[in-house]
Design a protein around this motif. Structure first.
Motif, PDB file in Angstrom:
ATOM      1  N   ASN A  24       5.076  -1.811  -5.577  1.00  0.00           N
ATOM      2  CA  ASN A  24       5.467  -0.408  -5.445  1.00  0.00           C
ATOM      3  C   ASN A  24       6.937  -0.216  -5.803  1.00  0.00           C
ATOM      4  N   GLN A  72       7.011 -13.249   0.418  1.00  0.00           N
ATOM      5  CA  GLN A  72       5.585 -13.398   0.119  1.00  0.00           C
ATOM      6  C   GLN A  72       5.160 -14.843  -0.099  1.00  0.00           C
ATOM      7  N   LYS A 119      -3.081 -11.649   4.713  1.00  0.00           N
ATOM      8  CA  LYS A 119      -2.753 -10.219   4.848  1.00  0.00           C
ATOM      9  C   LYS A 119      -1.252  -9.989   4.637  1.00  0.00           C
ATOM     10  N   TYR A 120      -0.444 -10.877   5.186  1.00  0.00           N
ATOM     11  CA  TYR A 120       1.006 -10.759   5.060  1.00  0.00           C
ATOM     12  C   TYR A 120       1.424 -10.802   3.595  1.00  0.00           C
ATOM     13  N   ARG A 121       0.952 -11.826   2.862  1.00  0.00           N
ATOM     14  CA  ARG A 121       1.377 -11.953   1.467  1.00  0.00           C
ATOM     15  C   ARG A 121       0.820 -10.829   0.615  1.00  0.00           C
ATOM     16  N   GLN A 122      -0.414 -10.385   0.907  1.00  0.00           N
ATOM     17  CA  GLN A 122      -0.980  -9.272   0.153  1.00  0.00           C
ATOM     18  C   GLN A 122      -0.171  -7.996   0.382  1.00  0.00           C
ATOM     19  N   SER A 123       0.246  -7.787   1.609  1.00  0.00           N
ATOM     20  CA  SER A 123       1.078  -6.616   1.931  1.00  0.00           C
ATOM     21  C   SER A 123       2.432  -6.707   1.243  1.00  0.00           C
ATOM     22  N   ALA A 124       3.050  -7.887   1.300  1.00  0.00           N
ATOM     23  CA  ALA A 124       4.356  -8.066   0.657  1.00  0.00           C
ATOM     24  C   ALA A 124       4.251  -7.850  -0.845  1.00  0.00           C
ATOM     25  N   ASP A 147      -4.102 -14.106   8.780  1.00  0.00           N
ATOM     26  CA  ASP A 147      -2.812 -13.441   9.008  1.00  0.00           C
ATOM     27  C   ASP A 147      -1.864 -13.680   7.831  1.00  0.00           C
ATOM     28  N   ALA A 186       1.987  -6.015  -2.429  1.00  0.00           N
ATOM     29  CA  ALA A 186       1.736  -4.594  -2.684  1.00  0.00           C
ATOM     30  C   ALA A 186       3.041  -3.804  -2.594  1.00  0.00           C
ATOM     31  N   LEU A 187       3.831  -4.092  -1.576  1.00  0.00           N
ATOM     32  CA  LEU A 187       5.123  -3.406  -1.446  1.00  0.00           C
ATOM     33  C   LEU A 187       6.049  -3.756  -2.605  1.00  0.00           C
TER      34      LEU A 187
END
Length: 153
Positions: free
Chosen positions: A43, A77, A32-37, A29, A39-40
């Motif tokens: 961006n 992140q 995934k959280y840090r990878q999502s942060a 979890d 990626a955002l």
């Protein structure tokens, strides 16, 4: 009053990040959280870079808004680097994040300082200040990734 809102937002963001670390029941979890942060963050930072490089027209308000989002994601992140999350499938986090914690924490502090300088530049509305600050953020991201992220498999 104009200083109250940014200060309040900073305090709320900080308190939001603290309980985040306690919410991950599994290392997956957190990864995934840090990878999502990240990626955002990439961006939104990319949008700032595009303006700084003249690839899209400069809009001071849009740049400042994007930079504020980057600042929030940058804080969030780093709370997700919990023990065991480097062993998650798909994680490119190197063990040095945990074995060289002081070095990693110094890189985190430097990242947050450069992002804070980018926030100041963004609020100035001056494209030259934004270019300089964005360049420092980009260099810091690259250095941290070169040091603490394994190459893509």
């Amino acid at each position: 009053m104009t200083r109250l809102f940014p200060t309040l937002a900073l305090v709320v963001g900080a308190f939001t990040a603290l309980p985040a670390a306690a919410q991950w029941a599994k290392p997956e979890d957190a990864a995934k959280y840090r990878q999502s942060a990240m990626a955002l963050q990439g961006n939104h930072l990319g949008r700032v870079f595009a303006m700084a490089n003249g690839q899209v027209p400069f809009d001071a308000k849009v740049a400042a808004d994007q930079i504020d989002i980057v600042a929030t994601l940058n804080r969030l992140q780093f709370a997700a680097f919990i023990d065991g999350s480097d062993k998650v499938a798909g994680s490119r986090a190197k063990p040095e994040i945990w074995t060289e914690k002081g070095k990693f924490n110094a890189a985190v502090a430097k990242s947050q300082e450069s992002v804070a300088a980018l926030v100041v530049a963004g609020r100035s509305g001056n494209i030259d200040q934004i270019k300089t600050a964005a360049g420092a953020v980009g260099a810091g991201c690259k250095n941290c990734h070169d040091t603490f992220q394994a190459p893509a498999r």
